[in-house]
Design an enzyme around this catalytic site. Sequence first.
Site, PDB file in Angstrom:
ATOM      1  CB  SER A   1      -0.844  -0.039   1.261  1.00  0.00           C
ATOM      2  OG  SER A   1      -0.115  -0.243   2.507  1.00  0.00           O
TER       3      SER A   1
ATOM      4  CD  GLU B   1      -7.600  -5.325   1.042  1.00  0.00           C
ATOM      5  OE1 GLU B   1      -6.218  -6.233   0.995  1.00  0.00           O
ATOM      6  OE2 GLU B   1      -7.829  -4.317   0.815  1.00  0.00           O
TER       7      GLU B   1
ATOM      8  CD  GLU C   1      -2.363  -8.530  -3.121  1.00  0.00           C
ATOM      9  OE1 GLU C   1      -3.193  -8.690  -4.081  1.00  0.00           O
ATOM     10  OE2 GLU C   1      -2.169  -7.473  -2.836  1.00  0.00           O
TER      11      GLU C   1
ATOM     12  CE  LYS D   1       0.084  -8.384   3.320  1.00  0.00           C
ATOM     13  NZ  LYS D   1      -0.534  -8.093   2.109  1.00  0.00           N
TER      14      LYS D   1
HETATM   15  O1  KIV Z   1      -0.387  -3.603   1.637  1.00  0.00           O
HETATM   16  C1  KIV Z   1      -1.329  -3.412   2.658  1.00  0.00           C
HETATM   17  O2  KIV Z   1      -1.258  -2.427   3.461  1.00  0.00           O
HETATM   18  C2  KIV Z   1      -2.035  -4.471   2.696  1.00  0.00           C
HETATM   19  C3  KIV Z   1      -3.320  -4.319   3.687  1.00  0.00           C
HETATM   20  C4  KIV Z   1      -4.570  -4.791   3.104  1.00  0.00           C
HETATM   21  C5  KIV Z   1      -2.882  -4.250   5.266  1.00  0.00           C
HETATM   22  O3  KIV Z   1      -1.893  -5.412   2.520  1.00  0.00           O
END
Ligand code: KIV
Length: 242
Positions: free
Chosen positions: A26, A160, A96, A94
């Site tokens: 983000s 999410e 997706e 992390k």
């Molecule tokens: O990149 C980000 O801020 C996220 C949010 C969903 C927490 O992955």
Amino acid sequence: MVTAYDHMWAGIMDEAGVDSILVGDSLSMVVQGHSTTLPVTVDQMIYHGEMVVRAVKRALIIVDMPFMSYQVSPEEAVRNAGRIIKETGADAVKLEGGRIQSETIRSIMRADIPVMAHVGMRPQAVRQLGGMGKVQRNAEQLLDDARAAEDAGAFGVLLELVSADVAKEVTESLSIPTIGIGAGPHCSGQVLVGPDMLGLTPSFNPKFLKHFADLRTQAVSAVQNYVSEVKSGEFPSAEHSH
Ligand code: KIV
């Protein structure tokens, strides 16, 4: 969990006692001003991840793998996850995807790098989804994604924009924690984008977001006071002069 992207804010979040700090992709939108999360690069994630790591004394630090850093092949994903961990000193990455990324999650885990999976609404799929913001309610699909991530070795799953009842079902069916954003109260933990929850981005106001402060208004007002005191000659006074 909250997001932070630099040394100052990560220090504040850590001091406040969050369990985990996410250097989220983000940052592409919140820090860099893009309209999606797609443009941010691995090098830029590393640059911000390093700043966060230098500030944090106790929280677990997770760095997002940006768009196209893991989608091409598991090999490329391992290489990029390795760079992120090696060059930032963060604890985990992390990415997706659940079922579609299970081979990649497994490969990164085999390199002894802890991985969190991000399922439900996936901002990096914005082009395919035709926009962001739809609440995900398909229990079968979400359960399958979350279980596939767990089976592949993910240590947690971020949910999410998932309806609260489905997020509850997913949470109860996993042995690893779920961290929700817009996913109701039944997740194991919650995450918000730091600048959003602090009221620094007031034009972004989805239903799931709560502003725990109004820092943008306070910051604008403080700078206005500074400008006006400089113009009037009130600042610097004798008190602030050598
Ligand atoms: O990149 C980000 O801020 C996220 C949010 C969903 C927490 O992955």
